[in-house]
Design a protein around this motif. Structure first.
Motif, PDB file in Angstrom:
ATOM      1  N   THR A 209      50.118  48.937  18.191  1.00 51.03           N
ATOM      2  CA  THR A 209      50.697  48.464  16.941  1.00 51.03           C
ATOM      3  C   THR A 209      51.860  49.385  16.567  1.00 51.03           C
ATOM      4  OG1 THR A 209      49.234  49.814  15.560  1.00 51.03           O
ATOM      5  CG2 THR A 209      48.436  47.615  16.196  1.00 51.03           C
ATOM      6  N   GLN A 210      52.350  49.220  15.353  1.00 50.09           N
ATOM      7  CA  GLN A 210      53.417  50.092  14.870  1.00 50.09           C
ATOM      8  C   GLN A 210      52.987  51.556  14.888  1.00 50.09           C
ATOM      9  OE1 GLN A 210      54.254  47.474  11.237  1.00 50.09           O
ATOM     10  NE2 GLN A 210      56.240  48.462  11.552  1.00 50.09           N
TER      11      GLN A 210
ATOM     12  N   SER B 280      57.291  46.344  15.558  1.00 52.82           N
ATOM     13  CA  SER B 280      56.634  45.468  14.586  1.00 52.82           C
ATOM     14  C   SER B 280      55.307  45.010  15.165  1.00 52.82           C
ATOM     15  CB  SER B 280      57.522  44.264  14.267  1.00 52.82           C
ATOM     16  OG  SER B 280      56.798  43.274  13.554  1.00 52.82           O
ATOM     17  N   ASP B 281      54.348  44.680  14.282  1.00 50.39           N
ATOM     18  CA  ASP B 281      53.064  44.141  14.738  1.00 50.39           C
ATOM     19  C   ASP B 281      53.137  42.646  15.020  1.00 50.39           C
ATOM     20  OD1 ASP B 281      51.923  46.617  14.566  1.00 50.39           O
ATOM     21  OD2 ASP B 281      50.967  46.277  12.615  1.00 50.39           O
TER      22      ASP B 281
ATOM     23  N   THR C 119      59.766  41.443  19.206  1.00 50.82           N
ATOM     24  CA  THR C 119      59.027  41.446  17.955  1.00 50.82           C
ATOM     25  C   THR C 119      59.882  40.855  16.830  1.00 50.82           C
ATOM     26  OG1 THR C 119      59.734  43.586  17.035  1.00 50.82           O
ATOM     27  CG2 THR C 119      58.017  43.621  18.748  1.00 50.82           C
TER      28      THR C 119
ATOM     29  N   SER D 179      61.298  46.047  21.823  1.00 45.88           N
ATOM     30  CA  SER D 179      60.646  47.296  22.207  1.00 45.88           C
ATOM     31  C   SER D 179      60.487  47.352  23.716  1.00 45.88           C
ATOM     32  CB  SER D 179      59.267  47.411  21.545  1.00 45.88           C
ATOM     33  OG  SER D 179      59.375  47.595  20.148  1.00 45.88           O
TER      34      SER D 179
END
Length: 864
Positions: A381-382, A388-389, A406, A411
């Protein structure tokens, strides 16, 4: 509670039934609950009063030999066909004296025995007979029933044990008890004895006509025995108010409680399924299944309707039915397996699925990113550096780096850490929906504001200014030739040699939004759009829509299995189409294709799949097909799709004539004038009852079978009088037909004027009437002829005909009559003929007699 022990009496019949039963178990096990799945991964369904159940507390469940499922409640008995409940209560069945039903069993003759709180009832051939204490029951409250091998029925009451045999009830009492005891459960033992579970008195045994306390009773965890069950290995399981006891065939006792994972100490129901798994229903913790020596549990937090499990039963197709205080539940195995947060996902709302080169499956959704490898899950997760999740896109480049699109940028996961690219780094937008890489190692990212190429840390953007048909990117594909295909919200683009080529609806593309692009081994491109599926080969598009047999027009993802079937996802579920059929359609060799659809009935927790993210589905190396849904990540093995081999029993449930139900007994003899007929029928498969298909035919009226689809009614109006046979057959959700089906014979009586004898009489009367009319006509003609003859004769009588020689004077022209007198002509003719005379003068006489008048007339003419 209910137990069933059915041993046929005739030896040959016993062998025959044993063979049938063995074959049945082999076929039915194809859909038994897979013990390798977590309990929450089974398909679940719940029925309550709003679905037709008479009351929500389910005390007993039984599938009768005709295939119906019977459900006992405190407000009556319900017969279930998978769709509709038929309720038997005081209103519909007055012979049922009490509707608080606690136990059920079926005897060797197919009679259904119903244990109530005020007597025992037997349902046989549609008729209910009730037995009470007046007929010998020791108590009116019936809590347990068991069918014996001799056809008798054992009855557990609040006042002791009883047996119904040969029309009589015998009661049995324990010699060591001063008061009657409450029987909660009865089970048959291999040695022919019975074990009796009681409330407060422990375990008893019935042997040689006598009841006595079982020596095992003293070693049990509690004297309150709620339920007994003997498994296939010969172990006796005893559920008590304080845990579960297992007694081996050698008499060894093993005790289980909450320390072993049992959901609750109070065990009130037990069942061992056909695979030997022991299921335990508890009073306050839900359902437990023993795995090894530990229990796994299913509770209200997992979808069970209530934590108190009163009854457990397995039907012939392998589904597990669970009666609770808040409804009827069903667990069934399914074609798809679903992974949710219970299996380690960060969120059930899944957007993208991808398998990397190392075999790990990555699942991204609304709660972050999950890695599944070697049966273990790991979440990102973050907190771990993800931008971002909300994960929309996944892709691994040739260097083994995982790129994650995201809602806050791109990422990159490499060497155990994330790096990110956002608008601050030159990206046109942070919402990244699609990622791919080309043969040169460049990474391409599709955003909502254009296309980005990342090469050696440099970002180059492409938009409509450079030739894209639209900036909102939905899908990307690098083909075998290294060309880049881009799906947007307005068309398909090909990027090659620095140039964009656009393909839109006007060029033959099925829709505007291009959600997925797939290239098969032949180099043909398949494009998923919001307007259907497109095939692109040799510069030509072929479009497939729902009009051509496609399940839906809005397609999210396209995957090809090892059998060359296409699997596609949509808002309404998943469907499969043969690629061979699609190719034949493109060549004009067929007019439509066939889609096989899958939804909640096949194991999807949600039939809504997710799209407009990439990849919204994936084919893993083991051949499994994965899809992203709103209810988790689902997968299926196309090489081993579980099929239901059992044809459904078929019944004509009711017949309604002119809005009035008619009894179903023998040939239906219907009075004249019956106009409207309704036939209600059922196919009894409980795995996916809403997918059962029917065909029906009225023999004597219909020329062929009528395809009714999933409709369970047939209607006929104004049938002519005569003999008919209504036939219906059904197929289960996997297309296995019961060709024998069910039938109802009927005779529609004619009105008197429609009978054969009436028609014959009518013809006879018609013929006789014709003959009579003819004879009357002949008589009339003869009468007319006679009348005419009479009139002619009368006329002729009046006519005096002169004939022969008339003596006439040559000078004065007098005629001599027969008397010798001479008469003037007028006198003679009046006397001898029916004539009279008028007088005038001829021109010759006028000239001779009146010459002066003749000359005057000539002068007057001359003047003119």
């Amino acid at each position: 509670m209910i137990s069933t022990l059915q041993i046929p009496k005739p030896r040959n019949l016993s062998r025959f039934l044993l063979l049938i039963f063995s074959a049945y178990l082999l076929v039915a096990s194809a859909f038994a609950l897979d013990p390798s799945k977590a309990l929450s991964q089974y398909g679940q369904a719940v029925w309550k009063t709003e679905n037709g159940l008479p009351q929500n507390s389910v005390n007993a469940i039984l599938q009768s030999r005709d295939g119906y499922l019977w459900v006992a409640t405190y407000e009556g008995l319900a017969r279930f066909d998978g769709v509709h409940f038929k309720v038997f209560d005081k209103r519909s069945s007055p012979a049922l004296k009490n509707t608080a039903i606690r136990a059920l069993c079926e005897d060797l003759n197919g009679n259904l025995w119903i244990g109530t709180e005020d007597g025992l009832s037997r349902l046989s051939d549609g008729k209910i007979t009730t037995f009470t204490t007046d007929q010998g029951l020791p108590n009116g409250v019936i809590r347990a029933l068991l069918t014996g091998p001799d056809g008798s029925v054992w009855i557990g009451t609040d006042g002791g044990l009883a047996q119904y045999k040969d029309g009589h009830i015998s009661a049995f009492h324990a010699s060591d008890l001063t008061a009657s005891f409450m029987v909660r459960s009865i089970v048959a033992n291999p040695d022919g004895t019975l074990s009796i579970g009681t409330e407060g008195a422990g375990l008893y045994r019935f042997k040689d006509g006598k009841l006595s306390e079982d020596p095992l009773s003293s070693g049990l965890s509690s004297k309150t025995v709620w339920i007994l069950k003997r498994d296939r290995k010969g172990n006796l399981w005893i559920g008590t108010g304080d845990g579960l006891n297992r007694v081996s065939s050698q008499g060894n006792v093993h005790y289980y409680d909450i320390r072993d994972g049992l959901a609750d100490r109070a065990v009130i129901s037990l069942f061992d399924d056909r695979d030997g798994n022991m299921w335990v229903g508890t009073y306050g913790g839900g359902l437990s299944r023993l795995e090894g020596e530990r229990f796994v549990n299913l509770g209200t937090q997992d979808g069970l309707s209530d934590h108190s499990v009163r009854f457990i039963y397995e039907d012939r197709e392998g589904s597990l039915w669970i009666g609770t205080n808040a409804g009827l539940n069903r667990l069934n195995d399914s074609k798809f397996t679903t992974l949710t947060t219970k299996q380690g996902l960060t969120d059930d709302f899944v957007r993208a699925i991808y398998q990397d080169k190392a075999g790990a499956v990555w699942i991204g959704g609304a709660g972050g990113l999950t890695q599944i490898q070697d049966g273990k899950t790991r979440s990102f997760t973050q907190k771990n550096g993800l931008l971002s999740d909300y994960v929309l896109a996944l892709h691994e480049d040739r260097d083994g780096a995982l790129w994650v699109g995201t809602g806050a940028g791109l990422s990159r996961w490499k060497s155990g850490k994330f790096t990110g690219y956002t608008r601050k780094d030159g990206m046109p937008d942070n919402m990244v929906r699609a990622i791919t890489s080309d043969n040169e190692g460049n990474v391409w990212a599709g955003t909502q504001a254009g296309l980005s190429r990342l090469s050696n840390g440099k970002i180059t953007n492409y938009t409509m200014k450079e030739g894209l048909s639209q900036d909102f990117i939905l899908s990307l594909l690098t083909d075998r030739e290294g060309r880049l295909w881009i799906g947007t919200r307005d068309g398909l683009n090909l990027f090659h040699d620095g140039q964009f080529t656009q393909y839109k609806e006007k060029d033959g593309l099925a829709g505007k939004k291009v959600t997925a692009i797939y290239e098969d081994e032949a180099g043909t491109f398949w494009i998923a759009t919001d307007g259907g599926l497109s095939r692109f080969a040799k510069g030509k598009f072929t479009t497939y829509t729902s009009k051509d047999g496609l399940f839906t027009d809005f397609v999210f993802q396209i995957l090809e299995d090892n059998r060359h079937d296409f699997w596609m996802s949509s808002n309404n579920g998943i469907f499969r189409v043969s690629r061979k059929e699609l190719e034949e359609f493109a060549r004009g060799e067929r007019s439509s294709v066939k889609s096989e659809s899958y939804d909640n009935a096949d194991g999807l927790k949600s039939s809504q799949c997710n799209g407009t993210s990439q990849p919204a589905g994936w084919k893993t190396r083991d051949g499994r097909i994965w899809f992203a849904t709103a209810g988790g990540a689902v997968n299926i093995n196309p090489e081993n799709i579980k099929m239901n081999p059992l044809a459904p029993p078929v019944h004509v449930a009711s017949v309604v004539v002119d809005r009035n139900p008619v009894p179903l007994a023998g040939i239906l003899d219907l009075r004249p004038g019956k106009r409207d007929m309704e036939f209600h029928y059922a196919g009894l498969s409980f795995l996916a009852p809403e997918k059962i298909k029917f065909k029906y035919q009225m023999e004597g009226f219909d020329q062929d079978w009528i395809d009714a689809g999933s409709r369970r009614e047939a209607y006929y109006t104004n049938l002519p009088p005569g003999n008919y046979k209504f036939r219906v057959k059904a197929a289960n959700s996997d297309g296995v037909w019961n060709e024998t089906g069910a039938e109802v014979a009927l005779y529609l009586e004619p009105h008197i004027y429609q009978t054969r004898w009436f028609n014959m009489l009518f013809v006879l009367i018609f013929v006789l009437s014709g003959i009579g009319i003819y004879l009357l006509r002949v008589a009339a003609l003869r009468e007319r002829e006679s009348e005419l003859s009479r009139r002619v004769e009368e006329a002729m009588a009046k006519i005096k005909v002169l004939h022969g020689l008339l003596p006439i004077c040559a000078a004065c022209k007098k005629i001599r009559d027969s008397g010798g007198d001479w008469n003037h002509l007028e006198v003679y003719m009046r006397a001898h003929a029916d004539v009279d005379f008028t007088h005038g003068i001829c021109p010759e006489c006028s000239k001779r007699l009146y010459p002066e008048h003749q000359e005057a007339a000539q002068s007057s003419f001359a003047d003119v």
